[in-house]
Each structure stands twice: as structure tokens, then as C-alpha cells.
Design an enzyme around this catalytic site. Sequence first.
Site, PDB file in Angstrom:
ATOM      1  N   CYS A  49       0.780  -1.209  -0.115  1.00 56.72           N
ATOM      2  CA  CYS A  49      -0.130  -0.046  -0.067  1.00 56.72           C
ATOM      3  C   CYS A  49       0.926   1.306  -0.043  1.00 56.72           C
ATOM      4  CB  CYS A  49      -0.902  -0.063   1.185  1.00 56.72           C
ATOM      5  SG  CYS A  49      -2.048   1.337   1.488  1.00 56.72           S
TER       6      CYS A  49
ATOM      7  N   GLU B 183      -3.481   0.734  -6.720  1.00 59.03           N
ATOM      8  CA  GLU B 183      -2.194   0.086  -7.021  1.00 59.03           C
ATOM      9  C   GLU B 183      -2.091   0.000  -8.538  1.00 59.03           C
ATOM     10  OE1 GLU B 183       0.613  -1.386  -6.146  1.00 59.03           O
ATOM     11  OE2 GLU B 183      -0.288  -1.919  -4.453  1.00 59.03           O
TER      12      GLU B 183
END
Length: 271
Positions: free
Chosen positions: A2, A114
Site C-alpha cells: 500500500c 495499485e
Amino acid sequence: MCGRYASSRKPEDLATIFEVEKWEPEEALEPDYNVAPTKEVYVVLDRPLKDAESREPVRQLRKLKWGLVPSWAKSPEGAARMINARAETVHEKPSYRKAFASRRCIIPADGYYEWVTAAAERDLEVEGKKKRPRKQPYFVLPADGSVFAMAGLYEFWRDRTLADDHPLAWWVTCSVITTEAETGPLGVAPAEGPQSLSDIHPRMPLMLTPDRWDAWLDPARTDMDELRPLLDPPPEGLMRAYPVSTAVSNVRNNGPELLKELEGPEEGTLF
């Protein structure tokens, strides 16, 4: 992993969702659609109030810096490298194990970004080519639109170069726990492109479902045999993902337009 996420919910809404008992309006943050490492972020934690007579934990919404600085660190310079802690080793790594035992938190988000790691990119890396292909970013969020409760840790660090009464003498920092990305079908998948989170990236933030919030935040829960099951991933199929503009790749860009769903990957990107 993350490395970037979105957080636009108002603090009063987060206080309601997580049954927060204490938060300071003066600590309110502006909506942030491109949260990057070292920024201040909201976290939910259970901890006794400072200077209170009672030592009973109180659920609080606090403003912390993203990028954990261990209490024993000589300086905070490595914080940007400690934005994530792996669920598989968080209980044993020196930088995280004490925080995992008693300083766990929830980091609320709308969802996370992402950048796809596809076969074409891996082939280029294997061949040793320096130029990396332009990656397509995806926004990943709960399919039902609920808050994305990322499992986190927090830690205190004392800056010994400052006096005890200096407002910056103490740093409070946090890290997001990550786990292996789901391999099952997404709850809602793009019309074209990845059909599972593992198609996008091999890691993802560990999402805590509401039934685990209280146990995760409880600082009295320190037994490793009780804590380790809390690191199990949630059921598959709860997430959706969709392509967003490559503008999110620049941390200077920030605004709700970053969350706009594209019909398909941008031309010239992977996938």
C-alpha cells in the site's frame, strides 16, 4: 503493498462508523484523494486519554504521520520506508513486534491505488532493460461502498534534540499491514483487465471486517495465539477494482477527479 490511498470521509462520519468517543475538531484533515507516505492521516485507536485519572482505554480518532518510526530509532529518516508491515512477519520483526502486541490501530480509507504489475513489465525487468513501461493505476475499494478499514500499527518516538515541553518532541507514526492479494474473483471486476486483486499486484492492505474491529483495537489483547488469527485475510469477493487516470501517479495531483472510473485502461499503459 500500500503506497497510496484515498481518504475523503469527514471525521464526524468516521467517528460514527467506528464508535469513536474522543476526537479533536482542530485536528481535522482536508479530504485527501492521493494520500502518500509521510503525510498526516486519520487512525482509530483504543488508548487511555493523556492526563486522565482513569487508565481505561478510550476509542479515539487521531491524526498520525504515515511511516512508522520505531521507538528505538536514532532518527526518523527511515519512516518513508516503513509505511507497510507484512502480516506474515509483523509478530517477529524488531520494528513492529512490540506495536503489534499492544499498539494496533485502524487506518480508514475510501480505497487504495495499485499500479498493475503485469507479465510484460516482469519480462522487461528480467531482461534488465532500464526503461520501465507506463503502469495503469487501479482504485480498489469495498464493493458495497463501505469504509475500507486497513489494519495498522502505531508507535511513539522521542526526538531527544528537543526539550520535553516542545510540541514536536514526540512523534506518533503508523504503518499499514499488508497481506497476500486475493486470487479469487473480484466482487465487481473491470470489463477488461484484471479479474482478481492478484492480477494487479501480489500484495494488498489487510482489510478488517467490522466483526474484528474491537478485538484488533483492544490493547489488553496481547497473547500472540489470540492475535495471529486476526491477521487472517477477510472472505474473498468483497472488493471491486477499476482503472483510473495515470494522473494519480503524480503525488502533486489531488482531487475527487482521481477517483473517476475509466471505461478501460489508458492507451499506452499495461493491461
